[in-house]
Structures are given as structure tokens and as C-alpha cells.
Write a protein that holds these residues in place. Structure first.
Motif, mmCIF file in Angstrom:
data_model
loop_
_atom_site.group_PDB
_atom_site.id
_atom_site.type_symbol
_atom_site.label_atom_id
_atom_site.label_comp_id
_atom_site.label_asym_id
_atom_site.label_seq_id
_atom_site.Cartn_x
_atom_site.Cartn_y
_atom_site.Cartn_z
ATOM 1 N N VAL A 186 15.493 12.109 -0.653
ATOM 2 C CA VAL A 186 14.349 11.786 0.196
ATOM 3 C C VAL A 186 14.629 12.377 1.577
ATOM 4 C CG1 VAL A 186 12.917 9.967 1.182
ATOM 5 C CG2 VAL A 186 13.925 9.670 -1.106
ATOM 6 N N PHE A 187 14.007 13.507 1.859
ATOM 7 C CA PHE A 187 14.228 14.171 3.141
ATOM 8 C C PHE A 187 13.395 13.493 4.222
ATOM 9 C CE2 PHE A 187 15.626 17.309 0.111
ATOM 10 C CZ PHE A 187 16.714 17.902 0.739
ATOM 11 N N LEU A 188 13.989 13.394 5.403
ATOM 12 C CA LEU A 188 13.393 12.620 6.488
ATOM 13 C C LEU A 188 12.681 13.526 7.487
ATOM 14 C CD1 LEU A 188 16.383 10.171 6.976
ATOM 15 C CD2 LEU A 188 14.328 9.854 5.588
ATOM 16 N N VAL A 204 6.958 3.399 5.103
ATOM 17 C CA VAL A 204 7.925 4.471 5.378
ATOM 18 C C VAL A 204 7.274 5.838 5.230
ATOM 19 C CG1 VAL A 204 9.953 3.100 4.724
ATOM 20 C CG2 VAL A 204 8.748 4.474 2.988
ATOM 21 N N GLY A 205 5.953 5.871 5.077
ATOM 22 C CA GLY A 205 5.268 7.136 4.846
ATOM 23 C C GLY A 205 5.516 8.159 5.933
ATOM 24 N N ARG A 206 5.524 7.736 7.187
ATOM 25 C CA ARG A 206 5.708 8.688 8.275
ATOM 26 C C ARG A 206 7.138 9.184 8.381
ATOM 27 N NH1 ARG A 206 7.753 6.150 13.059
ATOM 28 N NH2 ARG A 206 7.925 3.873 12.851
ATOM 29 N N ASP A 207 8.046 8.538 7.659
ATOM 30 C CA ASP A 207 9.456 8.922 7.716
ATOM 31 C C ASP A 207 9.841 9.947 6.658
ATOM 32 O OD1 ASP A 207 10.044 6.898 9.734
ATOM 33 O OD2 ASP A 207 9.798 5.440 8.105
ATOM 34 N N VAL A 208 9.009 10.086 5.636
ATOM 35 C CA VAL A 208 9.382 10.921 4.491
ATOM 36 C C VAL A 208 8.783 12.313 4.646
ATOM 37 C CG1 VAL A 208 9.249 11.193 1.989
ATOM 38 C CG2 VAL A 208 9.593 8.917 2.985
ATOM 39 N N LEU A 209 9.653 13.311 4.670
ATOM 40 C CA LEU A 209 9.228 14.705 4.758
ATOM 41 C C LEU A 209 8.872 15.251 3.381
ATOM 42 C CD1 LEU A 209 8.951 17.230 6.624
ATOM 43 C CD2 LEU A 209 11.325 17.765 6.022
ATOM 44 N N THR A 210 9.757 15.057 2.415
ATOM 45 C CA THR A 210 9.520 15.471 1.040
ATOM 46 C C THR A 210 10.536 14.772 0.147
ATOM 47 O OG1 THR A 210 9.132 17.381 -0.404
ATOM 48 C CG2 THR A 210 11.052 17.489 1.006
ATOM 49 N N VAL A 211 10.323 14.874 -1.146
ATOM 50 C CA VAL A 211 11.228 14.273 -2.129
ATOM 51 C C VAL A 211 11.555 15.330 -3.171
ATOM 52 C CG1 VAL A 211 11.568 12.454 -3.846
ATOM 53 C CG2 VAL A 211 10.174 12.004 -1.802
ATOM 54 N N THR A 212 12.829 15.499 -3.479
ATOM 55 C CA THR A 212 13.242 16.428 -4.525
ATOM 56 C C THR A 212 14.100 15.687 -5.548
ATOM 57 O OG1 THR A 212 15.260 17.122 -3.348
ATOM 58 C CG2 THR A 212 13.240 18.346 -2.892
ATOM 59 N N GLY A 213 14.352 16.361 -6.649
ATOM 60 C CA GLY A 213 15.182 15.777 -7.697
ATOM 61 C C GLY A 213 14.410 15.082 -8.789
ATOM 62 N N ALA A 219 0.846 -1.192 0.000
ATOM 63 C CA ALA A 219 0.000 0.000 0.000
ATOM 64 C C ALA A 219 0.884 1.246 0.000
ATOM 65 C CB ALA A 219 -0.906 -0.023 1.231
ATOM 66 N N ARG A 220 0.448 2.260 -0.739
ATOM 67 C CA ARG A 220 1.245 3.468 -0.877
ATOM 68 C C ARG A 220 0.438 4.672 -0.403
ATOM 69 N NH1 ARG A 220 5.663 2.416 -4.143
ATOM 70 N NH2 ARG A 220 6.022 4.653 -4.402
ATOM 71 N N ILE A 221 1.161 5.737 0.004
ATOM 72 C CA ILE A 221 0.505 6.977 0.422
ATOM 73 C C ILE A 221 1.216 8.142 -0.237
ATOM 74 C CG2 ILE A 221 -0.257 6.023 2.634
ATOM 75 C CD1 ILE A 221 2.044 7.520 3.958
ATOM 76 N N PRO A 222 0.509 9.252 -0.474
ATOM 77 C CA PRO A 222 1.155 10.419 -1.080
ATOM 78 C C PRO A 222 2.101 11.094 -0.089
ATOM 79 C CG PRO A 222 -1.111 10.922 -0.510
ATOM 80 C CD PRO A 222 -0.935 9.445 -0.282
ATOM 81 N N VAL A 223 3.118 11.738 -0.643
ATOM 82 C CA VAL A 223 4.042 12.510 0.184
ATOM 83 C C VAL A 223 3.381 13.851 0.495
ATOM 84 C CG1 VAL A 223 6.299 13.625 0.294
ATOM 85 C CG2 VAL A 223 6.046 11.400 -0.821
ATOM 86 N N ARG A 256 14.879 4.091 11.269
ATOM 87 C CA ARG A 256 13.999 4.696 10.267
ATOM 88 C C ARG A 256 14.800 5.139 9.045
ATOM 89 N NH1 ARG A 256 10.695 1.839 10.826
ATOM 90 N NH2 ARG A 256 9.618 3.007 9.184
ATOM 91 N N ILE A 257 16.024 5.607 9.276
ATOM 92 C CA ILE A 257 16.899 5.934 8.146
ATOM 93 C C ILE A 257 17.182 4.674 7.339
ATOM 94 C CG2 ILE A 257 19.169 6.836 7.483
ATOM 95 C CD1 ILE A 257 19.190 8.422 10.112
ATOM 96 N N ASP A 258 17.451 3.584 8.062
ATOM 97 C CA ASP A 258 17.735 2.300 7.392
ATOM 98 C C ASP A 258 16.514 1.809 6.617
ATOM 99 O OD1 ASP A 258 20.244 2.397 8.529
ATOM 100 O OD2 ASP A 258 19.745 1.027 10.177
ATOM 101 N N ALA A 259 15.317 2.001 7.173
ATOM 102 C CA ALA A 259 14.111 1.528 6.497
ATOM 103 C C ALA A 259 13.907 2.249 5.163
ATOM 104 C CB ALA A 259 12.887 1.732 7.402
ATOM 105 N N VAL A 260 14.162 3.551 5.143
ATOM 106 C CA VAL A 260 14.034 4.304 3.892
ATOM 107 C C VAL A 260 15.080 3.838 2.886
ATOM 108 C CG1 VAL A 260 14.247 6.597 2.851
ATOM 109 C CG2 VAL A 260 12.971 6.306 4.994
ATOM 110 N N GLY A 261 16.294 3.607 3.365
ATOM 111 C CA GLY A 261 17.339 3.108 2.468
ATOM 112 C C GLY A 261 17.004 1.736 1.904
ATOM 113 N N ASP A 262 16.457 0.857 2.744
ATOM 114 C CA ASP A 262 16.098 -0.490 2.280
ATOM 115 C C ASP A 262 15.009 -0.433 1.209
ATOM 116 O OD1 ASP A 262 17.931 -1.540 4.029
ATOM 117 O OD2 ASP A 262 16.458 -2.063 5.572
#
Length: 624
Positions: free
Chosen positions: A57-59, A163-172, A22-26, A100-106
Motif C-alpha cells: 500500500v503506497f502512501l 484512509v482514502g487520502r493516504d493511499v497512492l496505489t496498491v500493488t501485489g 464507507a469506501r472509496i476507489p483507489v 497517517r502511516i499508523d492509520a493505514v497500518g491500523d
């Protein structure tokens, strides 16, 4: 232009991938909301799936508690006021945990992307367009927008719910892949050789004592010659700094730069030496320059920032921080983050605009906001120029510039300042000038005054940020709107380039050679570092200010020069003449006003609370 299907939201869904969770919007990245490329550009088709993408991917960390503590330490009424943390303490309290950093990287590795770096601020990953499409649940197309080639994400950006709660925003994900075609600079009004024989300005020492008897009158009054720029001492005297004993000693002013202007220091030293000011002592100026920064021999925006700050606080240290897009895809953000993560400065000035709200707000706006909140927690004061657009964009809509519109920075507007005999503060108005030129025969002004509308101090009301607590009860509802929103600017200082501070810069000549020249600085790009210099004096006396707006708004209105739209008499009676490279122009201050240039007692959207006085400085000799 792009298909109406996109504009109306009737578009195919983003592709689904086998086994995808399942996915969620940033938050804040609802498709095209943060970019004009997709809705306004020309779609040239799907992007090359093998092309490379670098995504930041900003945390998030603990955003709620961070914002709460940032307010507490900034509010003079809160018992936690001034209880600042170190950068390390800030990361420990409010940054993401390592798991949480590791989870985003994984997650990113699982899509085939390679991790470039991973830290408490962001995980940076590189991969192909196809891999990025899988990672962020979107498609990529190529576009042409304002004659520049872009690659942009078409669909709303989503991330796995895990990882939705870990992501602040995404750039690039939306990037320029080409450059703007070169061409001649925009044209200006033609000027004939006959005007080169116009009278030469006598460059009086101060305003109002040198009638231009060889020039035609304006508005039925004689015209005054304007000084050819103020010295640092004149500005310090006019704003009540002289006699305080404050010089900024022991305080560091950060200059946010995107250019490695290698002559910034030698130009500042030369100007100071030639104008009776102290040059930089060894160790007083430190440049933080990334290895990939290209040296720029010509001085410009950021060299002026250095000199303006040095003029007001001559013994303050300067941290000249050049950002690199290689780290976070945004050189301005990188410069800010360097300062915050390492506490390189106590007070910071930025003369840079990275977007307007509404409009071209950056994808990274939430990453900026987090950095500014961290700065507040660490006791760092951020000041940004409000811009020179007069609050209007090219299409006539009302906008405010970002980062100045952030509720976590001090936005500085611009004024026209008349300094009289003995460096007295004669009058000061919001910077919004008209100009016209001396006719070919030297007998009239062509066209009749006021002439052409010039630039003006930026200001207005945000449609993005709600009204911050410190503006309640101060900013009139006629400005803030309903519901009340953040208004800009907060304070002001001199900015009119026709009546402003002298600066010395290395610049190109017409033949391509370089030489050092002295002339007027100007724009809110000057008022911001000048006000940052004043903030350095307050830090010297008071200790760290941190986020200063709550303290500024808590001061009585008498702590600021009350700035309206009229100096002594009317604007027409104080029109003045300036010489521009052999041509004479008539400048009429505070002559025009658009929907943003409206004045009210105590606050206005041209100059905010007003410009500094001796009372403001003295009020920081004790905590409010």
C-alpha cells in the motif's frame, strides 16, 4: 475466455462486509484498467481463500506540493531552479506524517493482515486471500493468461474513506502464480551451410572507405563493409566530447538492474584494458545487491549498460543497483527507490521496460511517478530507453514504453551513426533498418533489398500523460495530438547493433560453457546509458542537472544533430554489409517507416530533439 459480463461491466457487486465503513476507489486502480489478466485471461474460478497475499500500500503524502516543487527546481525559468533537497528533506516536506502511516497500518491489521513493514513510502501487509478481499473490497479469481497462471483482483480496488487520502496505489493483488512453459527459442530464417563460405569482413576502422568488391552491388551502387564495432574513443570524438576535458570525474551514474550480473565489472575492466581505455579504479564501481539476489555468471543487458556509460564518462563512478521484489513487489521500482531514498547516484540509466501506455501500464505507475518526482526534487537525473519496437506493438497498435513515457524522465531513442575518417560524424539517421542476406551462390541478395524489416527506435504519443510544459511549442501538433499529449523520445544516441559500440561480455557457448567475447552492443538499451554518460559530463561541468528535460528543450536546435530519414544522398546509397557469425547480411538504414517513424524539423518521434553535439556540451558551461 472471461465472461462478457466482466467486459461489459454488468457484474455482481463486490461483497459487503458487516460494519464496513464507507469506501472509496483507489485513484488509477479502476478494476481491470491496469491489467490485461482479467479481461483477456481465462477465468478458472475463485482463488483459494487460504492462499497468501502480500500487498504493498503506497502512501500519497503531499502529492500536489511534491509535483509543484519538482517542476520548479527543474525549470530554468523558475527562481527555484536547482534548489534541490536532500532525501531527508524531501521526506519531511512531502512524505506522509507518522499518524497517517499508523492509520493505514491500523486499517490493515483490523482485517487480520500482518504488517511486514511500514515506512514513509509504503505499508506492506501479508495475509490470506480472504483477508485481502475484505481489506480491498474485492474478490480474487485464478486466471491463465499467455500460458501463465495468475491470481487477480476481479473488482475495483477500494479502501476505507478514512484512509482514502493516504493511499497512492496498491500493488501485489494481481500476481503470477506459475511460470511460462519452457520451449525452444523463436525460429529464425533458415541459413544453409553454403553461406558459411561467404567473404569475411575486413572490419575497417571507420565507415565508408572499404568497398565490398567481392559482394554483389545493391541499389545500383557498390556496397561498403561496415566497421565491426566502434571503440569508445570513436564515439566520444563523433559526439564532440574529446577536447572538452570532461570525463565524469566526481559524478556517479546509477545503473538500474534486475540481474546480479557478477561479471559486469571484470568484463568492463578487461574490455577497457584491451582497447586502450581506463579500467575502473578501486572504489569507482559499487554494486548494491540484495541478499536474495541470485548471481548470474553470464553478462547481458546490464553489463552493457555499465560499459556504455563508462565509454562516454570513463572517470565517473558507477552505482550498480540490483532491485529486489521482496520489498515492494517490483524489482525495477525497488532499484529506483533505493537510488532516490539514499541518493546513490546523480544520473541514472534504465534499459528496462515495465509496461506500455496504453496497455500494460503497471499497477504501480503512480508509485513510479512519485519516485521520479522525488528524484527531480533531489537533483537526480533519470534516463530510460525508448524501446526497440518502432512504436508498434505486436497487434499493430501504437504504444510507447514505460518508464520512458513518464513526463519525469528523459527518454532516449536510437540512431544509426556513421563515423568516418578521423572519427568524424559523417551522418546519422533514425534507427530503422531492413536487412537481407547473401544468396547461397554469393551472386545476389536474397530476397532483393531492402528485404526483411528489422527493429527500430521506439517512439510515439502517450494516451496517458498530458503534454508536459517543456514540450509545448517544440513538439509539432501532428505528433502531440489534440489534446496535446506526452511524446517520446526526448533525445537520441547510437543504437543500431550493426553499426554500434563494441562491448565485451561473458556469455554461454553452445556446449554450456562460459567465455568472454567482444561484439557489438546495440538497441536503445545502449543509447540510454551512453546518453547518461554524456549527462554525467554535464553534471561535472554544470552541477546537478536534476530532471533535465526542461533544460534540454530550452537549448537551440543547433545543439543537436538534426536527424532525418536520409543520410548523405539516400538510404539506398549507404547500404552496408555486415558479417554475422559467418554469414553476410546487407543492412539498409532508415528504409522503412510506420505511422510513428515520421520526421519533422526540430523534433521527431524516432530521435526526439536529436543526438548530442559539442554545442550542447558547451551550453551547459553556464546556466541558461
Amino acid at each position: 475466455m472471461v465472461s462478457l459480463l466482466i467486459a461489459t461491466g454488468i457484474m455482481p457487486a463486490a461483497p459487503a462486509f458487516a460494519g464496513e465503513p464507507a469506501r472509496i476507489p483507489v485513484p488509477g486502480l479502476e478494476g481491470t484498467r491496469t491489467s490485461h489478466v482479467v479481461p483477456e485471461g481465462t477465468d478458472t474460478g475463485p482463488a483459494d481463500p487460504a492462499a497468501q497475499v502480500t500487498a504493498q500500500v503506497f502512501l500519497a503524502g503531499d502529492t500536489r506540493r511534491l509535483a509543484g516543487y519538482a517542476r520548479a527546481v527543474s525549470d530554468p525559468r523558475d527562481p527555484r531552479y536547482g534548489h534541490y533537497l536532500s532525501p531527508e528533506e524531501t521526506r519531511d516536506r512531502f512524505g506522509p506524517a507518522q499518524d497517517r502511516i499508523d492509520a493505514v497500518g491500523d486499517w490493515l491489521r483490523g482485517t487480520g493482515m500482518t504488517i511486514v513493514s511500514a515506512g514513509s513510502r509504503a505499508v506492506v501487509a501479508r495475509g490470506t486471500v480472504a483477508q485481502a478481499a475484505e481489506a480491498f473490497g474485492t474478490r480474487f479469481h485464478d486466471y491463465t493468461y499467455q500460458h501463465i497462471a495468475f491470481r487477480a483482483a476481479v473488482d475495483p480496488i477500494t479502501v476505507p474513506a478514512a484512509v482514502g487520502r493516504d493511499v497512492l496505489t496498491v500493488t501485489g493483488l494481481t500476481v503470477a502464480t506459475g511460470s511460462r512453459p519452457s520451449g525452444p527459442p523463436p525460429g529464425t530464417r533458415s541459413r544453409t551451410a553454403a553461406r558459411a563460405a561467404a567473404p569475411t569482413s575486413p572490419c575497417p576502422d571507420h565507415y565508408g572507405d572499404t568497398p565490398a568488391t567481392d559482394l554483389p552491388p545493391a541499389y545500383g551502387h557498390p556496397v561498403q563493409w561496415a566497421p565491426c564495432g566502434y571503440t569508445p574513443r570513436q564515439v566520444r570524438d563523433a559526439y564532440g566530447i574529446t577536447g572538452t576535458g570532461l570525463t565524469g570525474k566526481g559524478v556517479t551514474i546509477g545503473i538500474v538492474s534486475i540481474g546480479n550480473e557478477i561479471n559486469a565489472l571484470p568484463d568492463a575492466d578487461r574490455f577497457a584494458t584491451e582497447h586502450g581505455e581506463p579500467a575502473f579504479a578501486p572504489g569507482q564501481f559499487t554494486a548494491y545487491v540484495p541478499a536474495d539476489a541470485r548471481p548470474e555468471e553470464a553478462s547481458g543487458e546490464f553489463a552493457m549498460d555499465v560499459q556504455a556509460a563508462h565509454a562516454i564518462a570513463p572517470e565517473a563512478n558507477i552505482a550498480f543497483v540490483v532491485g529486489s521484489p521482496a520489498r515492494y513487489g517490483d524489482d525495477v521500482l525497488d532499484s529506483i527507490v533505493q537510488i532516490v531514498d539514499r541518493h546513490l547516484a546523480d544520473v541514472v540509466s534504465g534499459s528496462i521496460i515495465v509496461g506500455s501506455t496504453p496497455g500494460y501500464a503497471p499497477d504501480a505507475i503512480t508509485a513510479y511517478e512519485r519516485a521520479f518526482q522525488e528524484a527531480a526534487v533531489e537533483g537526480i537525473t533519470f534516463t530510460f530507453a525508448s524501446g526497440d519496437s518502432g512504436g508498434s506493438s505486436e497487434d499493430g497498435t501504437r504504444t510507447v514504453e514505460y518508464p520512458a513515457s513518464s513526463p519525469w524522465v528523459t527518454a532516449v531513442g536510437g540512431t544509426t551513426l556513421a563515423i568516418g575518417p578521423g572519427n568524424t560524424h559523417l551522418w546519422e539517421v533514425g534507427w530503422a533498418t531492413d536487412e537481407t542476406s547473401l544468396s547461397d551462390d554469393g551472386k545476389s541478395w536474397d530476397p532483393a533489398p531492402p528485404g526483411y524489416q528489422g527493429k527500430a527506435s521506439g517512439g510515439g504519443t502517450s494516451t496517458v500523460f498530458p503534454q508536459p510544459f517543456y514540450q509545448r511549442g517544440v513538439v509539432p501538433a501532428s505528433f502531440a495530438g489534440s489534446p496535446p499529449m506526452r511524446t517520446v523520445p526526448d533525445v537520441a544516441a547510437l543504437a543500431d547493433p550493426d553499426l554500434c559500440l563494441l562491448v565485451g561480455e561473458t556469455d554461454y557457448n553452445l556446449d554450456g560453457s562460459l567465455s568472454y567475447k567482444v561484439g557489438n552492443g546495440g538497441g536503445t538499451s545502449l543509447s540510454s546509458p551512453a546518453f547518461a554518460g554524456l549527462e554525467a559530463l554535464l553534471v561535472q561541468e554544470h552541477g546537478l542537472l536534476g530532471f533535465a528535460n526542461p533544460a534540454f528543450y530550452a537549448r537551440p536546435r543547433s545543439a543537436y544533430h538534426a536527424i532525418g530519414d536520409n543520410p548523405a544522398g539516400t538510404p539506398q546509397t549507404v547500404a552496408f554489409a555486415v558479417e554475422h557469425r559467418g554469414f553476410v547480411d546487407l543492412i539498409t538504414p532508415a528504409q522503412y517507416a510506420d505511422s510513428n517513424l515520421v520526421y519533422a524539423p526540430g523534433y521527431n518521434t524516432v530521435t526526439g530533439l536529436g543526438s548530442p553535439t559539442r554545442e550542447l556540451i558547451d551550453s551547459f558551461r553556464r546556466r541558461p
